[in-house]
Design an enzyme around this catalytic site. Structure first.
Site, mmCIF file in Angstrom:
data_model
loop_
_atom_site.group_PDB
_atom_site.id
_atom_site.type_symbol
_atom_site.label_atom_id
_atom_site.label_comp_id
_atom_site.label_asym_id
_atom_site.label_seq_id
_atom_site.Cartn_x
_atom_site.Cartn_y
_atom_site.Cartn_z
ATOM 1 N N HIS A 63 47.811 82.336 -11.063
ATOM 2 C CA HIS A 63 47.535 83.404 -10.091
ATOM 3 C C HIS A 63 48.271 84.696 -10.438
ATOM 4 O O HIS A 63 47.906 85.754 -9.930
ATOM 5 C CB HIS A 63 47.768 82.941 -8.645
ATOM 6 N N ASP A 206 48.538 75.555 -11.883
ATOM 7 C CA ASP A 206 48.671 77.004 -11.710
ATOM 8 C C ASP A 206 49.513 77.636 -12.832
ATOM 9 O O ASP A 206 50.652 78.033 -12.620
ATOM 10 C CB ASP A 206 49.288 77.286 -10.333
ATOM 11 N N SER A 633 56.843 83.539 -8.068
ATOM 12 C CA SER A 633 55.700 82.875 -8.684
ATOM 13 C C SER A 633 55.785 82.977 -10.196
ATOM 14 O O SER A 633 55.960 84.059 -10.733
ATOM 15 C CB SER A 633 54.400 83.528 -8.220
HETATM 16 N N1 ARG Z 1 50.336 81.067 -2.420
HETATM 17 C C1 ARG Z 1 50.627 81.422 -3.788
HETATM 18 C C2 ARG Z 1 51.783 82.404 -3.847
HETATM 19 O O1 ARG Z 1 51.852 83.319 -3.082
HETATM 20 C C3 ARG Z 1 49.489 82.068 -4.476
HETATM 21 C C4 ARG Z 1 48.308 81.238 -4.621
HETATM 22 C C5 ARG Z 1 47.140 82.005 -5.156
HETATM 23 N N2 ARG Z 1 45.969 81.207 -4.930
HETATM 24 C C6 ARG Z 1 45.034 81.482 -4.012
HETATM 25 N N3 ARG Z 1 44.198 80.532 -3.736
HETATM 26 N N4 ARG Z 1 44.904 82.640 -3.421
HETATM 27 O O2 ARG Z 1 52.617 82.321 -4.711
#
Ligand code: ARG
Length: 698
Positions: A63, A206, A633
């Site tokens: 992501h 991811d 992330s």
């Molecule tokens: N929740 C994750 C984060 O903020 C990002 C995931 C991105 N994926 C998505 N399905 N929008 O680190």
């Protein structure tokens, strides 16, 4: 709990060692010797990444690479859906909007800054501070290497900590020649989609991979250059093949973006009760309208995927934050702390009335707080208004006929305008979004706070309901405004003349909302923010005086930090997931849960190679109790030897209140297991060349 500053890990060392750290603080952070921090990169400004080979190979989340991957994709060369692995460096693809910064050092500049701020009035503080920063940054940067400082491959940045009770400067080397090495298909990299996002148990692969390039002297360059070579890092991370079990030491180094752990109770209440729910409702409008168009065309889907994912990510975040703040009674918790503080403060003039001042300030602010949310998340959200905003910013110049000044501003705005996705299909969605947001504004904001234009619209465009009237108004606007179409917008900006737009329906709309906000609400909101910042600074200072023995960690602010703890599950969940779980979630009819044929086949044959667990299964994701937030992330999850065991990629639903409070029982970091990463590259991606570049340790 705690996002610790790297230069002061001595204070945590005893605790870290007891929990299983084998390295010394100097092996994690040192200015003169190669250390772990030299392998960590601030990725694209909003994520973390790490170097995992001697040839500048970089690992981060899928992501985090998403926008780069999506913009390298088209229906005829669809690497977002199909995945991609470079078989040699020649096949790597320039990710031109990505840069990566590596911290060289950090310096305590608290004394310098506070002495410069002496006698400065609160209302001037922010602007004076900005000037002090610039002066300091320039003098350090030019002194180190004026050429590199000038082309921004060397950067110096000052940051405020503990709400203005401390200041540090960071020096970075920034790489702009970053190339995509590979990515799994998004059916793996984003497996579970929005449904599983922010949730455990999780089965997402991811990750994505890049490489940084440097010039013949191994220095970063300010853009892509064909003559550049793969960067030779000061240090890189080795990859652990040992695997994890519950209770193992785990630490994460990265760039957490923002937390507000010392927020006042009233601030928490405003977020959970008012602001968060409105953000959710407004984003919901955009997401639904975009999705409709994305489902109709692959081309539109590829063009909008990245924007959709980032809006959807925080749409769900704010929904969870609002829910969990209430469920975990964070307002009550903070109120209790404030009561204790006030008791301690009795007889101390600096602190005695602090909390009652805070409550007074919030009481005044609360009735108008949604004005700001509506402006950024609502009124300015449709693309037509982003185009109109460019016109609006030229108003003064146009009225004065100052074409030269206008042209200068237009030149700066043009790149942003030409990137707006104002395709016919998206503008169809935009029109719906526009009308629905206006209706939401009309039904949420008190009539006395609305611009007079709303009444005029309702009188002129008579529909059976207010929404229908706003839809008729939108029909008119999206047919007739200069800003409803990108070509017309650009043509106007190339020759911005007041007469052309002074009666434009889109222009009049943005002008009415901007003026209403700027004249009636902005001064009040600015004054609240200033008061709140000063009160927060005093509160944190008071807390440090009240608890002199506590090693207080500063809130996240996008500077590099370390968090440490253990591999640990919560509630009745397993602490780890495996490929059987992926296959169990697989659903042929749901694009969020559809995996590639080849994954199913490898699963059937249990073709896991050296990446399998002792029980024969393939690990996918695991949990730690580390303290992270957005910005972390892509951060490496490291064992006690500093070897990478996983990649942090999310937080969990039950602790979405985490930006305000760290809940020991519930807050977890969701990590993709490094062995799942390797298996995806090697077996599924058929790119053993990439794995061979890494140093695997058993
Ligand atoms: N929740 C994750 C984060 O903020 C990002 C995931 C991105 N994926 C998505 N399905 N929008 O680190």
């Amino acid at each position: 709990e705690g996002m610790w500053l790297l230069a002061y890990l001595d204070k945590n060392y005893k605790d870290m060692k007891a929990k299983g750290l084998k390295l010394t603080p100097k092996q994690l952070y040192d200015v003169n010797q190669a250390c772990t921090k030299d392998a960590i990169g601030w990725f694209g400004g909003g994520c973390t990444s790490e170097i995992i080979s001697s040839k500048g190979l970089v690992l981060t989340n899928h992501h985090c690479g998403y926008s780069a991957i999506a913009s390298l994709s088209s229906t005829s060369d669809n690497i977002l859906d199909n995945g991609f692995w470079a078989k040699s460096m020649n096949e790597e693809r320039s990710a031109k909007d990505i840069s990566l910064a590596i911290v060289q050092r950090m310096d305590d500049i608290t004394l310098f800054i506070t002495s410069q701020l002496k006698g400065v009035a609160e209302k001037d503080r922010a602007s004076v501070l900005a000037k002090i920063y610039t002066r300091y940054q320039d003098s350090i940067g030019k002194g180190m290497d004026s050429m590199m400082y000038k082309n921004k491959t060397l950067q110096v940045r000052c940051f405020e900590f503990l709400k203005g009770n401390a200041y540090y400067a960071f020096v970075y080397k920034r790489f702009y020649d970053v190339r995509l090495v590979g990515t799994p298909p998004q059916s793996i990299g984003k497996f579970g989609g929005e449904t599983d996002n922010w949730m455990w148990p999780r089965h997402t692969g991811d990750f994505s991979m890049f490489r940084i390039y440097s010039d013949s002297l191994n220095n970063p360059t300010s853009e892509f250059a064909a003559s550049n070579k793969a960067y030779t890092p000061k240090s890189f991370l080795s990859v652990s093949m040992k695997g994890v079990k519950e209770g193992d030491f785990a630490m994460i180094m990265g760039f957490p973006g923002r937390t507000n752990r010392y927020e006042f109770a009233q601030g928490v209440k405003l977020a959970s009760d008012d602001v968060d729910p409105v953000i959710v409702a407004l984003r919901d409008i955009r997401l639904k309208a975009w999705k409709e168009e994305m489902n109709k065309s692959d081309d539109v889907r590829l063009k909008m995927s990245s924007t959709y994912a980032s809006i959807a990510n925080y749409w769900k975040f704010f929904d969870g934050e609002s829910l969990q703040l209430k469920k975990l009674k964070v307002f009550e918790l903070k109120s209790g702390q404030e009561v204790a503080f006030t008791k301690w403060a009795k007889g101390k003039p600096e602190y005695e009335n602090l909390i009652s001042d805070v409550n007074k300030a919030y009481e005044e602010y609360k009735p108008i707080a949604l004005q700001r949310t509506f402006l950024s998340e609502g009124i300015m959200a449709p693309y037509i208004m982003q185009a109109a905003a460019a016109g609006y910013s030229l108003e003064e110049n146009m009225k004065k006929n100052d074409m030269a000044a206008s042209q200068k501003m237009v030149a700066a705005m043009m790149p942003g305008i030409s990137e707006l996705p104002m395709y016919p299909d998206i503008m169809r969605a935009d029109k719906k979004i526009f009308a629905q947001i206006l209706n939401k504004y009309y039904t949420t904001i008190p009539v006395s706070q609305q611009p007079a234009l709303i009444k005029t619209i309702l009188e002129k465009y008579q529909g059976a309901t207010p929404l229908e009237s706003f839809e008729k108004y939108a029909d008119d606007m999206y047919t007739n405004s200069v800003f409803s179409n990108k070509d017309r917008t650009i043509a106007f900006l190339q020759n911005p003349v007041w007469d052309v737009i002074k009666d434009d329906i889109g222009y009049k709309h943005i002008a009415a909302f901007r003026e209403n906000y700027n004249e009636k609400y902005k001064p009040l909101i600015d004054s609240f923010n200033m008061k709140n910042a000063a009160l927060g600074r005093t509160y944190v200072k008071g807390m440090m005086e009240m608890n002199p023995k506590v090693n207080m960690y500063p809130d996240a602010n996008s500077t590099i930090r370390l968090t440490y703890g253990q591999v640990q599950g919560y509630n009745d969940f397993p602490f780890m997931t495996d490929l059987d779980g992926v296959v169990a979630k697989h659903d042929q009819n749901n694009p969020e849960f559809m995996v590639p044929e080849k994954l199913l086949e490898l699963h059937k044959n249990k073709d896991y190679g050296r990446y399998a667990l002792k029980n024969g299964k393939l690990p996918v994701a695991f949990l730690t109790n580390n303290d992270i937030t957005g910005g972390n992330s892509g951060s490496p999850v490291l064992d006690g030897n500093g070897h990478i065991i996983g990649l942090a990629f999310d937080g969990n639903w039950e602790a979405m209140s985490g930006n305000y409070v760290f809940d020991q029982k519930l807050k977890r970091t969701i990590c993709v297991d490094i062995r799942y990463v390797l298996w995806n590259i090697d077996k599924l991606g058929n790119a053993p060349n990439i794995v061979d570049e890494m140093t695997l340790v058993n």
